[in-house]
Design an enzyme around this catalytic site. Structure first.
Site, PDB file in Angstrom:
ATOM      1  N   ARG A  92       0.848  -1.185   0.000  1.00  0.00           N
ATOM      2  CA  ARG A  92       0.000   0.000   0.000  1.00  0.00           C
ATOM      3  C   ARG A  92       0.885   1.238   0.000  1.00  0.00           C
ATOM      4  O   ARG A  92       1.667   1.459   0.919  1.00  0.00           O
ATOM      5  CB  ARG A  92      -0.927   0.006   1.227  1.00  0.00           C
ATOM      6  CG  ARG A  92      -1.989  -1.092   1.201  1.00  0.00           C
ATOM      7  CD  ARG A  92      -2.998  -0.837   0.085  1.00  0.00           C
ATOM      8  NE  ARG A  92      -4.028  -1.884  -0.006  1.00  0.00           N
ATOM      9  CZ  ARG A  92      -3.991  -2.894  -0.863  1.00  0.00           C
ATOM     10  NH1 ARG A  92      -2.945  -3.025  -1.690  1.00  0.00           N
ATOM     11  NH2 ARG A  92      -4.965  -3.776  -0.914  1.00  0.00           N
ATOM     12  N   ARG A 113      -3.170  26.446  -7.819  1.00  0.00           N
ATOM     13  CA  ARG A 113      -2.763  25.135  -7.312  1.00  0.00           C
ATOM     14  C   ARG A 113      -2.282  24.300  -8.489  1.00  0.00           C
ATOM     15  O   ARG A 113      -3.071  23.840  -9.308  1.00  0.00           O
ATOM     16  CB  ARG A 113      -3.935  24.455  -6.606  1.00  0.00           C
ATOM     17  CG  ARG A 113      -4.370  25.157  -5.327  1.00  0.00           C
ATOM     18  CD  ARG A 113      -3.246  25.208  -4.308  1.00  0.00           C
ATOM     19  NE  ARG A 113      -3.670  25.722  -3.013  1.00  0.00           N
ATOM     20  CZ  ARG A 113      -2.855  25.912  -1.986  1.00  0.00           C
ATOM     21  NH1 ARG A 113      -1.551  25.650  -2.119  1.00  0.00           N
ATOM     22  NH2 ARG A 113      -3.311  26.372  -0.838  1.00  0.00           N
ATOM     23  N   ALA A 157      -5.542  28.368   5.293  1.00  0.00           N
ATOM     24  CA  ALA A 157      -5.128  27.035   5.725  1.00  0.00           C
ATOM     25  C   ALA A 157      -3.615  26.929   5.648  1.00  0.00           C
ATOM     26  O   ALA A 157      -2.956  27.706   4.951  1.00  0.00           O
ATOM     27  CB  ALA A 157      -5.775  25.962   4.857  1.00  0.00           C
ATOM     28  N   LEU A 170       0.031  24.117   6.899  1.00  0.00           N
ATOM     29  CA  LEU A 170       0.566  22.894   7.481  1.00  0.00           C
ATOM     30  C   LEU A 170       0.831  23.057   8.976  1.00  0.00           C
ATOM     31  O   LEU A 170       1.081  24.162   9.465  1.00  0.00           O
ATOM     32  CB  LEU A 170       1.879  22.519   6.796  1.00  0.00           C
ATOM     33  CG  LEU A 170       1.838  22.194   5.307  1.00  0.00           C
ATOM     34  CD1 LEU A 170       3.254  21.945   4.808  1.00  0.00           C
ATOM     35  CD2 LEU A 170       0.958  20.982   5.041  1.00  0.00           C
ATOM     36  N   GLU A 229      -2.144  31.144  10.563  1.00  0.00           N
ATOM     37  CA  GLU A 229      -2.550  31.150   9.154  1.00  0.00           C
ATOM     38  C   GLU A 229      -3.550  32.259   8.861  1.00  0.00           C
ATOM     39  O   GLU A 229      -3.486  32.897   7.800  1.00  0.00           O
ATOM     40  CB  GLU A 229      -3.125  29.784   8.767  1.00  0.00           C
ATOM     41  CG  GLU A 229      -2.126  28.642   8.797  1.00  0.00           C
ATOM     42  CD  GLU A 229      -0.944  28.858   7.866  1.00  0.00           C
ATOM     43  OE1 GLU A 229      -1.118  29.534   6.826  1.00  0.00           O
ATOM     44  OE2 GLU A 229       0.149  28.348   8.174  1.00  0.00           O
ATOM     45  N   GLU A 249      -2.410  34.914   6.068  1.00  0.00           N
ATOM     46  CA  GLU A 249      -3.085  34.902   4.774  1.00  0.00           C
ATOM     47  C   GLU A 249      -4.169  35.961   4.639  1.00  0.00           C
ATOM     48  O   GLU A 249      -4.488  36.371   3.525  1.00  0.00           O
ATOM     49  CB  GLU A 249      -3.674  33.515   4.514  1.00  0.00           C
ATOM     50  CG  GLU A 249      -2.598  32.440   4.388  1.00  0.00           C
ATOM     51  CD  GLU A 249      -3.115  31.152   3.795  1.00  0.00           C
ATOM     52  OE1 GLU A 249      -4.353  30.969   3.701  1.00  0.00           O
ATOM     53  OE2 GLU A 249      -2.277  30.305   3.415  1.00  0.00           O
ATOM     54  N   PRO A 255      -8.073   9.528   2.601  1.00  0.00           N
ATOM     55  CA  PRO A 255      -7.538   8.440   3.423  1.00  0.00           C
ATOM     56  C   PRO A 255      -7.152   7.192   2.655  1.00  0.00           C
ATOM     57  O   PRO A 255      -6.463   6.326   3.197  1.00  0.00           O
ATOM     58  CB  PRO A 255      -8.685   8.152   4.403  1.00  0.00           C
ATOM     59  CG  PRO A 255      -9.913   8.659   3.722  1.00  0.00           C
ATOM     60  CD  PRO A 255      -9.471   9.851   2.940  1.00  0.00           C
ATOM     61  N   GLY A 256      -7.541   7.090   1.382  1.00  0.00           N
ATOM     62  CA  GLY A 256      -7.112   5.951   0.582  1.00  0.00           C
ATOM     63  C   GLY A 256      -5.684   6.074   0.076  1.00  0.00           C
ATOM     64  O   GLY A 256      -5.090   5.074  -0.342  1.00  0.00           O
ATOM     65  N   GLU A 283      -3.021  12.601   5.569  1.00  0.00           N
ATOM     66  CA  GLU A 283      -3.266  13.978   6.003  1.00  0.00           C
ATOM     67  C   GLU A 283      -4.549  14.071   6.823  1.00  0.00           C
ATOM     68  O   GLU A 283      -5.615  13.612   6.408  1.00  0.00           O
ATOM     69  CB  GLU A 283      -3.365  14.929   4.818  1.00  0.00           C
ATOM     70  CG  GLU A 283      -3.600  16.373   5.263  1.00  0.00           C
ATOM     71  CD  GLU A 283      -3.786  17.350   4.105  1.00  0.00           C
ATOM     72  OE1 GLU A 283      -3.699  18.568   4.351  1.00  0.00           O
ATOM     73  OE2 GLU A 283      -4.022  16.893   2.973  1.00  0.00           O
ATOM     74  N   GLU A 293       1.521  32.457  -3.333  1.00  0.00           N
ATOM     75  CA  GLU A 293       0.749  33.412  -2.535  1.00  0.00           C
ATOM     76  C   GLU A 293       0.949  34.859  -2.976  1.00  0.00           C
ATOM     77  O   GLU A 293       0.227  35.750  -2.521  1.00  0.00           O
ATOM     78  CB  GLU A 293       1.123  33.272  -1.056  1.00  0.00           C
ATOM     79  CG  GLU A 293       0.761  31.914  -0.459  1.00  0.00           C
ATOM     80  CD  GLU A 293       1.144  31.813   1.007  1.00  0.00           C
ATOM     81  OE1 GLU A 293       1.832  32.732   1.500  1.00  0.00           O
ATOM     82  OE2 GLU A 293       0.760  30.834   1.653  1.00  0.00           O
TER      83      GLU A 293
END
Length: 208
Positions: free
Chosen positions: A41, A68, A80, A82, A97, A101, A119-120, A124, A148
């Site tokens: 996996r 993006r 948003a 990390l 953030e 931002e 989740p597959g 994160e 940005e």
């Protein structure tokens, strides 16, 4: 309490990390299935993120428009970022953030929802906060760069965001989940039913 996700960890016979990047990496685990077979996996290892649905006193949401590259689009998003430091308090990261931002601070913070983005294929975890009682932040604006540098800002009424989500015009995960979650909260048990801003987060444990 109704249905809920539960912790579980299947046996891993071997692990390799064929790629390590600046913030994330790719891992391959050999996982033992319930029938005893073993299968590889592949998934992205991610530090986790926070996002902020900031609602002003006119029930408008602060949104940002940013390029993006992986999806080749400029997406409208909510602030948003990390979790840069392992064990970092997610509320502190969210406040940072929002300041960096949008150059905004908030007096009232609640946990809106927690999600796994994909989740597959990625571990994160994102905590989405609701921030209210907004005001302009003091001091110098944060210096932006790279994607940005030409970020656009807007304040959009929550119902307009929801209509655009349903119409297929907005696609950012945190914006979509946040807008729909807040709409459900307002139509249901109300904002006071939300968890406090420093509620436990098993997916990314932190020091209060």
């Amino acid at each position: 309490m109704g249905i809920q996700d539960t912790p579980e960890e299947w046996q891993v016979n071997a692990t390799v990390t064929p790629f390590t990047g600046n913030k994330t990496s790719v891992r391959t685990d050999q996982v033992v299935m319930p029938d005893g077979s073993v299968h590889g996996r592949d998934y992205q290892v991610h530090p986790g993120s926070v996002a902020v649905l900031a609602l002003d006193d006119e029930d408008r949401v602060i949104v940002l428009r940013q390029y993006r590259h992986p999806v080749r689009q400029r997406l409208w998003e909510i602030p948003a970022g990390l979790l840069d430091v392992p064990g970092e308090n997610p509320l502190h990261a969210a406040q940072r953030e929002l300041y960096e931002e949008a150059h905004v601070k908030a007096e009232d913070w609640r946990v809106l929802t927690d999600v796994y983005t994909t989740p597959g294929g990625c571990d994160e975890a994102v905590r989405i906060f609701l921030a209210r009682d907004l005001s302009e932040a003091e001091g110098e604006r944060y210096a932006v760069s790279e994607e940005e540098a030409d970020m656009e800002h807007a304040r959009v009424p929550l119902p307009e965001l929801v209509r655009s989500v349903i119409a297929g015009d907005l696609h950012n995960n945190c914006l979509v989940v946040g807008a729909l979650a807040l709409t459900a909260v307002l139509a249901g048990d109300g904002i006071d039913s939300l968890r406090p801003a420093e509620a436990p987060w098993p997916a990314r444990p932190f020091e209060a």
